[in-house]
Write an enzyme that holds these catalytic residues in place. Sequence first.
Site, PDB file in Angstrom:
ATOM      1  N   ALA A 143       0.903  -1.290  -0.097  1.00  0.00           N
ATOM      2  CA  ALA A 143      -0.065   0.071   0.062  1.00  0.00           C
ATOM      3  C   ALA A 143       0.938   1.392   0.019  1.00  0.00           C
ATOM      4  O   ALA A 143       0.597   2.137  -0.733  1.00  0.00           O
ATOM      5  CB  ALA A 143      -0.812  -0.035   1.379  1.00  0.00           C
ATOM      6  N   GLU A 144       1.996   1.355   0.936  1.00  0.00           N
ATOM      7  CA  GLU A 144       2.573   2.531   0.919  1.00  0.00           C
ATOM      8  C   GLU A 144       3.311   2.625  -0.416  1.00  0.00           C
ATOM      9  O   GLU A 144       3.783   3.863  -0.689  1.00  0.00           O
ATOM     10  CB  GLU A 144       3.627   2.370   2.241  1.00  0.00           C
ATOM     11  N   THR A 145       3.811   1.607  -0.996  1.00  0.00           N
ATOM     12  CA  THR A 145       4.850   1.692  -2.058  1.00  0.00           C
ATOM     13  C   THR A 145       3.854   2.373  -3.455  1.00  0.00           C
ATOM     14  O   THR A 145       4.186   3.065  -3.925  1.00  0.00           O
ATOM     15  CB  THR A 145       5.125   0.495  -2.690  1.00  0.00           C
TER      16      THR A 145
END
Length: 135
Positions: A58-60
């Site tokens: 998700a953060e990527t």
Amino acid sequence: MSQSQENQAQHVEVGAMAQRMGITISFATAAKVVGHMPVEGNTQPFGLLNGGASMALAETLGSIGAHLHVGPTRSVVGIDINGTHHRSATSGIVTGTATPLSLGRTIAVYEIVVTDERDKRLCTARLTCLLRDLP
């Protein structure tokens, strides 16, 4: 179609950790980023997809979207991420799709939905990024 609207997936670097996790990007614009990650190699001790792996995916994806929003003259720093894990996966490939909730001058917020190969929602995450000028 402007360059900011074109799929820029072939030009996206995911970073060393994401590479080790097997994360790949298939579509990338500021308005939508789609990536994939194998469950194998990203499980917790009980054989389920690790929740931290879903959050790393998700953060990527959200960070890539925010970077495409601001362009190469600014930097992106994640300042908050949260997620809800709805169900587990034990095999296959998961897909994450990041879409912006808010794209501003100093803050970008993305919702990231992670699904399994049957398109069942595994995780819903929200990432807030600070958008800064490069020094």
